[in-house]
Scaffold this active site. Structure first.
Site, short mmCIF file in Angstrom:
data_model
loop_
_atom_site.label_atom_id
_atom_site.label_comp_id
_atom_site.label_asym_id
_atom_site.label_seq_id
_atom_site.Cartn_x
_atom_site.Cartn_y
_atom_site.Cartn_z
N LEU A 138 0.90 -1.07 0.12
CA LEU A 138 0.05 -0.01 0.15
C LEU A 138 0.78 1.23 0.10
O LEU A 138 1.89 1.14 0.60
CB LEU A 138 -0.84 -0.02 1.16
CG LEU A 138 -2.06 -1.21 1.49
CD1 LEU A 138 -2.64 -0.83 2.84
CD2 LEU A 138 -3.13 -1.09 0.42
N ASP A 139 0.36 2.32 -0.57
CA ASP A 139 1.17 3.43 -0.60
C ASP A 139 1.54 3.99 0.65
O ASP A 139 0.62 3.82 1.62
CB ASP A 139 0.70 4.77 -1.40
CG ASP A 139 0.56 4.23 -2.93
OD1 ASP A 139 1.37 3.35 -3.43
OD2 ASP A 139 -0.33 4.59 -3.75
N LYS A 140 2.39 4.93 0.86
CA LYS A 140 2.94 5.51 2.10
C LYS A 140 1.60 5.87 2.99
O LYS A 140 1.31 5.68 4.20
CB LYS A 140 3.83 6.47 2.04
CG LYS A 140 4.02 7.06 3.34
CD LYS A 140 5.15 8.23 3.15
CE LYS A 140 5.37 8.90 4.68
NZ LYS A 140 6.38 10.06 4.37
N THR A 142 -1.83 5.48 2.19
CA THR A 142 -2.91 4.81 2.08
C THR A 142 -3.13 3.97 3.49
O THR A 142 -2.12 3.08 3.67
CB THR A 142 -3.05 3.90 0.73
OG1 THR A 142 -2.72 4.67 -0.35
CG2 THR A 142 -4.08 2.91 0.51
N ARG A 237 -5.31 5.68 -7.85
CA ARG A 237 -5.16 7.02 -7.81
C ARG A 237 -4.81 7.44 -9.18
O ARG A 237 -5.48 8.69 -9.65
CB ARG A 237 -3.75 7.34 -7.12
CG ARG A 237 -3.75 7.06 -5.71
CD ARG A 237 -2.48 6.88 -4.88
NE ARG A 237 -1.81 8.41 -4.78
CZ ARG A 237 -0.74 8.75 -4.29
NH1 ARG A 237 0.21 7.68 -3.92
NH2 ARG A 237 -0.21 9.87 -4.32
#
Length: 323
Positions: A138-140, A142, A237
């Site tokens: 997961l992105d930082k 998210t 995104r």
């Protein structure tokens, strides 16, 4: 840290004529074909007592195959005592609910203080698993659910499920603009040609599919439930920005923030104060890699997104609008 591996098996009629690496991957499905190929090349495989080093060698029925090797420690990062919100754990896997502002894997500018460092502290043996068992990221900023494999066999099975699109990952998001219906974004994603840290929809990118449906409409925003069919970097995104409905707070893809027409000063303050992409991995479903039990988990929407939703509802209601 190393882990010794001893495997034994016999080729059957189903393996007749197969390449050695292919037959071994079928015989020992807990290990990937690429890993097995490495073992063949390094001389860790014997057939009927004789060492073989050619992955393309054809096998015949009733041959006895043995593999004797070690799994070297795959991770060089240091363990760190970082709290993890563990939703589920057994001897094979663990599922965590990731908070915002926590990087999953060390990289430029984030060499420690990551989930990987936390995993090494929580479960030291996970150092023997590639990428400390991290199957997907997961992105930082998210939030939400991630599954981690604690053993090599568990990781091999989970990666296979991901590649076969058998793991269900659902997200909640709040986007700019009011959508009239759900839909699907089917658009290739690759590295942005000019911006190194960005991804973009591009013809030469990898196939990427995101499904979305409307969960709630507001005056000038929409709350969505999204399901990933593929798992590319920044996929949701990029796809939502591509269809002109970028995520609220997205620092990379929402473009220059514009005042919401007719919104109160309080509402404008709430939107400006939301400093991360409004994206949360709310649901995870998969087949357990060892027991084959079908499992699912839910993670409550985090407080910052709850407050944003409440503010958008109030803004909508103040103008006498209902959706």
């Amino acid at each position: 840290m190393t882990q010794h591996v001893e495997l034994h098996g016999v080729f059957t009629s189903t393996h007749l004529g197969m390449r050695l690496d292919q037959a071994l991957a079928d015989l020992f499905p807990d290990y990937s074909r690429s890993r097995i190929k490495e073992w063949i090349l390094e001389g860790a495989v014997t057939i009927d007592g004789e060492k073989v080093t050619k992955p393309r060698e054809k096998v015949i029925v009733d041959q006895l195959v043995e593999i004797s090797t070690t799994l070297e420690e795959e991770v060089t990062s240091r363990p760190q005592d970082i709290a993890l919100n563990i939703v589920y754990e057994d001897e094979h896997i663990l599922v965590i609910n990731k908070p915002a502002d926590l990087v999953v894997h060390p990289g430029a500018g984030n060499m420690d203080g990551t989930i990987l460092n936390a995993l090494l502290f929580h479960c030291p043996d996970i150092a023997n698993v590639p990428r400390a068992g991290i199957v997907h990221r997961l992105d930082k900023d998210t939030t939400g659910l991630m599954v981690v494999a604690k053993t090599v066999p568990a990781q091999t099975h989970l990666v296979a499920q991901l590649q076969a699109r058998e793991i269900t990952r659902e997200y909640e998001a709040i986007v700019h603009g009011t959508l009239t219906a759900g839909g699907t974004v089917d658009a290739n994603i690759g590295r942005h040609p000019q911006k190194r840290t960005h991804m973009a929809v591009t013809e030469i990118g990898r196939p990427s599919v995101t499904h979305y449906r409307i969960a709630e409409k507001f005056r000038s925003h929409t709350r969505l439930r999204l399901r990933l069919e593929t798992g590319r970097t920044h996929q949701i995104r990029v796809h939502m920005a591509h269809v002109k409905h970028p995520l609220v707070g997205d620092p990379l893809y929402q473009g220059r923030p514009r005042p919401t027409k007719g919104a109160s000063e309080e509402m404008q303050t709430v939107l400006k104060g939301f400093k991360r992409q409004a994206l949360h991995a709310v649901k995870l479903e998969l087949e357990h890699p060892v027991t084959s039990e079908w499992m699912q988990w839910y993670a409550p929407v985090p407080e910052d997104m709850v407050k944003l939703t409440e503010a958008l509802r109030a803004d909508t209601a103040e103008r006498g609008m209902e959706y």
